[in-house]
Write a protein that holds these residues in place. Structure first.
Motif, PDB file in Angstrom:
ATOM      1  N   TRP A  35     -12.518  -6.941  -1.990  1.00 15.97           N
ATOM      2  CA  TRP A  35     -11.485  -7.950  -1.765  1.00 15.97           C
ATOM      3  C   TRP A  35     -10.064  -7.380  -1.797  1.00 15.97           C
ATOM      4  O   TRP A  35      -9.101  -8.097  -1.561  1.00 15.97           O
ATOM      5  CB  TRP A  35     -11.617  -9.093  -2.768  1.00 15.97           C
ATOM      6  CG  TRP A  35     -11.605  -8.654  -4.208  1.00 15.97           C
ATOM      7  CD1 TRP A  35     -10.519  -8.496  -5.003  1.00 15.97           C
ATOM      8  CD2 TRP A  35     -12.732  -8.322  -4.999  1.00 15.97           C
ATOM      9  NE1 TRP A  35     -10.897  -8.070  -6.252  1.00 15.97           N
ATOM     10  CE2 TRP A  35     -12.260  -7.965  -6.279  1.00 15.97           C
ATOM     11  CE3 TRP A  35     -14.114  -8.292  -4.772  1.00 15.97           C
ATOM     12  CZ2 TRP A  35     -13.107  -7.581  -7.313  1.00 15.97           C
ATOM     13  CZ3 TRP A  35     -14.944  -7.919  -5.798  1.00 15.97           C
ATOM     14  CH2 TRP A  35     -14.438  -7.567  -7.051  1.00 15.97           C
ATOM     15  N   ASN A  36      -9.909  -6.102  -2.086  1.00 11.88           N
ATOM     16  CA  ASN A  36      -8.596  -5.438  -2.046  1.00 11.88           C
ATOM     17  C   ASN A  36      -8.641  -4.360  -0.970  1.00 11.88           C
ATOM     18  O   ASN A  36      -9.455  -3.450  -1.052  1.00 11.88           O
ATOM     19  CB  ASN A  36      -8.252  -4.784  -3.382  1.00 11.88           C
ATOM     20  CG  ASN A  36      -7.922  -5.778  -4.461  1.00 11.88           C
ATOM     21  OD1 ASN A  36      -7.590  -6.917  -4.195  1.00 11.88           O
ATOM     22  ND2 ASN A  36      -8.031  -5.353  -5.698  1.00 11.88           N
ATOM     23  N   ASP A  37      -7.752  -4.455  -0.018  1.00 11.91           N
ATOM     24  CA  ASP A  37      -7.655  -3.441   1.024  1.00 11.91           C
ATOM     25  C   ASP A  37      -6.779  -2.310   0.488  1.00 11.91           C
ATOM     26  O   ASP A  37      -5.562  -2.455   0.382  1.00 11.91           O
ATOM     27  CB  ASP A  37      -7.045  -4.057   2.283  1.00 11.91           C
ATOM     28  CG  ASP A  37      -6.944  -3.074   3.433  1.00 11.91           C
ATOM     29  OD1 ASP A  37      -6.804  -1.851   3.191  1.00 11.91           O
ATOM     30  OD2 ASP A  37      -6.985  -3.532   4.582  1.00 11.91           O
ATOM     31  N   ALA A  38      -7.402  -1.201   0.118  1.00 12.71           N
ATOM     32  CA  ALA A  38      -6.676  -0.093  -0.512  1.00 12.71           C
ATOM     33  C   ALA A  38      -5.570   0.438   0.387  1.00 12.71           C
ATOM     34  O   ALA A  38      -4.478   0.767  -0.093  1.00 12.71           O
ATOM     35  CB  ALA A  38      -7.640   1.025  -0.887  1.00 12.71           C
ATOM     36  N   ARG A  39      -5.808   0.514   1.674  1.00 15.25           N
ATOM     37  CA  ARG A  39      -4.781   1.017   2.594  1.00 15.25           C
ATOM     38  C   ARG A  39      -3.572   0.077   2.621  1.00 15.25           C
ATOM     39  O   ARG A  39      -2.429   0.515   2.650  1.00 15.25           O
ATOM     40  CB  ARG A  39      -5.368   1.210   3.985  1.00 15.25           C
ATOM     41  CG  ARG A  39      -6.310   2.390   4.068  1.00 15.25           C
ATOM     42  CD  ARG A  39      -7.167   2.369   5.340  1.00 15.25           C
ATOM     43  NE  ARG A  39      -8.159   3.431   5.317  1.00 15.25           N
ATOM     44  CZ  ARG A  39      -9.343   3.336   4.686  1.00 15.25           C
ATOM     45  NH1 ARG A  39      -9.686   2.244   4.039  1.00 15.25           N
ATOM     46  NH2 ARG A  39     -10.183   4.361   4.703  1.00 15.25           N
ATOM     47  N   GLU A  40      -3.854  -1.215   2.614  1.00  8.85           N
ATOM     48  CA  GLU A  40      -2.775  -2.202   2.575  1.00  8.85           C
ATOM     49  C   GLU A  40      -2.013  -2.102   1.252  1.00  8.85           C
ATOM     50  O   GLU A  40      -0.785  -2.198   1.231  1.00  8.85           O
ATOM     51  CB  GLU A  40      -3.352  -3.606   2.764  1.00  8.85           C
ATOM     52  CG  GLU A  40      -2.301  -4.685   2.818  1.00  8.85           C
ATOM     53  CD  GLU A  40      -2.894  -6.072   3.028  1.00  8.85           C
ATOM     54  OE1 GLU A  40      -2.137  -6.929   3.491  1.00  8.85           O
ATOM     55  OE2 GLU A  40      -4.089  -6.295   2.723  1.00  8.85           O
ATOM     56  N   ASP A  41      -2.737  -1.901   0.148  1.00  7.50           N
ATOM     57  CA  ASP A  41      -2.090  -1.740  -1.160  1.00  7.50           C
ATOM     58  C   ASP A  41      -1.156  -0.530  -1.156  1.00  7.50           C
ATOM     59  O   ASP A  41      -0.042  -0.589  -1.687  1.00  7.50           O
ATOM     60  CB  ASP A  41      -3.135  -1.578  -2.267  1.00  7.50           C
ATOM     61  CG  ASP A  41      -3.891  -2.861  -2.570  1.00  7.50           C
ATOM     62  OD1 ASP A  41      -3.482  -3.937  -2.098  1.00  7.50           O
ATOM     63  OD2 ASP A  41      -4.916  -2.773  -3.281  1.00  7.50           O
ATOM     64  N   ILE A  42      -1.591   0.562  -0.556  1.00  8.80           N
ATOM     65  CA  ILE A  42      -0.760   1.771  -0.485  1.00  8.80           C
ATOM     66  C   ILE A  42       0.498   1.495   0.319  1.00  8.80           C
ATOM     67  O   ILE A  42       1.616   1.790  -0.134  1.00  8.80           O
ATOM     68  CB  ILE A  42      -1.554   2.941   0.128  1.00  8.80           C
ATOM     69  CG1 ILE A  42      -2.676   3.372  -0.814  1.00  8.80           C
ATOM     70  CG2 ILE A  42      -0.627   4.116   0.453  1.00  8.80           C
ATOM     71  CD1 ILE A  42      -3.735   4.254  -0.160  1.00  8.80           C
ATOM     72  N   ALA A  43       0.348   0.912   1.498  1.00  8.00           N
ATOM     73  CA  ALA A  43       1.502   0.624   2.349  1.00  8.00           C
ATOM     74  C   ALA A  43       2.467  -0.317   1.659  1.00  8.00           C
ATOM     75  O   ALA A  43       3.693  -0.127   1.722  1.00  8.00           O
ATOM     76  CB  ALA A  43       1.032   0.032   3.685  1.00  8.00           C
ATOM     77  N   PHE A  44       1.947  -1.318   0.972  1.00 11.88           N
ATOM     78  CA  PHE A  44       2.791  -2.277   0.262  1.00 11.88           C
ATOM     79  C   PHE A  44       3.582  -1.578  -0.844  1.00 11.88           C
ATOM     80  O   PHE A  44       4.791  -1.765  -0.970  1.00 11.88           O
ATOM     81  CB  PHE A  44       1.911  -3.394  -0.312  1.00 11.88           C
ATOM     82  CG  PHE A  44       2.690  -4.557  -0.851  1.00 11.88           C
ATOM     83  CD1 PHE A  44       3.244  -5.496   0.001  1.00 11.88           C
ATOM     84  CD2 PHE A  44       2.847  -4.723  -2.219  1.00 11.88           C
ATOM     85  CE1 PHE A  44       3.962  -6.579  -0.507  1.00 11.88           C
ATOM     86  CE2 PHE A  44       3.556  -5.785  -2.735  1.00 11.88           C
ATOM     87  CZ  PHE A  44       4.115  -6.729  -1.871  1.00 11.88           C
ATOM     88  N   ALA A  45       2.906  -0.749  -1.632  1.00 15.33           N
ATOM     89  CA  ALA A  45       3.587  -0.052  -2.734  1.00 15.33           C
ATOM     90  C   ALA A  45       4.623   0.931  -2.214  1.00 15.33           C
ATOM     91  O   ALA A  45       5.721   1.028  -2.766  1.00 15.33           O
ATOM     92  CB  ALA A  45       2.567   0.670  -3.612  1.00 15.33           C
ATOM     93  N   LEU A  46       4.290   1.660  -1.156  1.00 12.84           N
ATOM     94  CA  LEU A  46       5.234   2.645  -0.630  1.00 12.84           C
ATOM     95  C   LEU A  46       6.424   1.988   0.052  1.00 12.84           C
ATOM     96  O   LEU A  46       7.495   2.589   0.148  1.00 12.84           O
ATOM     97  CB  LEU A  46       4.532   3.597   0.344  1.00 12.84           C
ATOM     98  CG  LEU A  46       3.463   4.506  -0.255  1.00 12.84           C
ATOM     99  CD1 LEU A  46       2.869   5.405   0.821  1.00 12.84           C
ATOM    100  CD2 LEU A  46       4.005   5.320  -1.418  1.00 12.84           C
TER     101      LEU A  46
END
Length: 151
Positions: A35-46
């Motif tokens: 349920w968590n898109d890791a790639r999206e999480d990375i882009a959001f954090a960066l």
């Protein structure tokens, strides 16, 4: 496995180009959830002014990571990972020290982190670093649909 020279490990901010290596590390470490898109999480954090991802690198390979951010008052970390083949050699402590330094440099004075129930290994690791359990309950609400979210 011989002990690695932790002094030879460099820590730096992650770049967009690190996304696939980060996802591979997180998957190997058991951190990803459907349920968590890791790639999206990375882009959001960066892409945020109050967040980032730090990576520990050895010989050009990412061997540890932490996603770190703050809300202007409290800091938080996510995706704390060390290469499973290199665990027990100080990488977790190194990356957490880097996250704490990142927060201190921004004037943040308390770091909160969440550990899933039953993950006694992680709880013991954080306790060794001086973290303690607070008398709080974490509540959340999903603001968008996620596939089979369980926490």
């Amino acid at each position: 496995m011989p002990n690695m020279d932790i002094e030879s490990i460099g820590v730096r901010p992650a770049r967009d180009a690190d996304a696939e290596a980060l996802v591979a590390l997180w998957e190997a470490s058991g951190l990803t959830r459907p349920w968590n898109d890791a790639r999206e999480d990375i882009a959001f954090a960066l892409g945020g002014p109050a967040s980032g991802v730090l990576v520990a690198e050895k010989d050009g390979r990412i061997v540890a990571s932490v996603m770190v951010g703050h809300d202007g008052h409290r800091g938080a970390v996510y995706y704390v990972a060390a290469d499973p083949a290199l665990r027990g050699q100080g990488l977790g402590r190194l990356i957490m020290d880097a996250a704490e330094a990142w927060l201190r440099a921004r004037g943040v004075w308390k770091l909160n982190l969440m550990v899933r129930r039953g993950n006694e290994g992680a709880m013991g690791f954080y306790a060794e670093l001086g973290y303690q359990e607070d008398e709080v309950v974490v509540m959340s609400k999903r603001l968008r649909e996620t596939p089979t979210a369980v926490g």
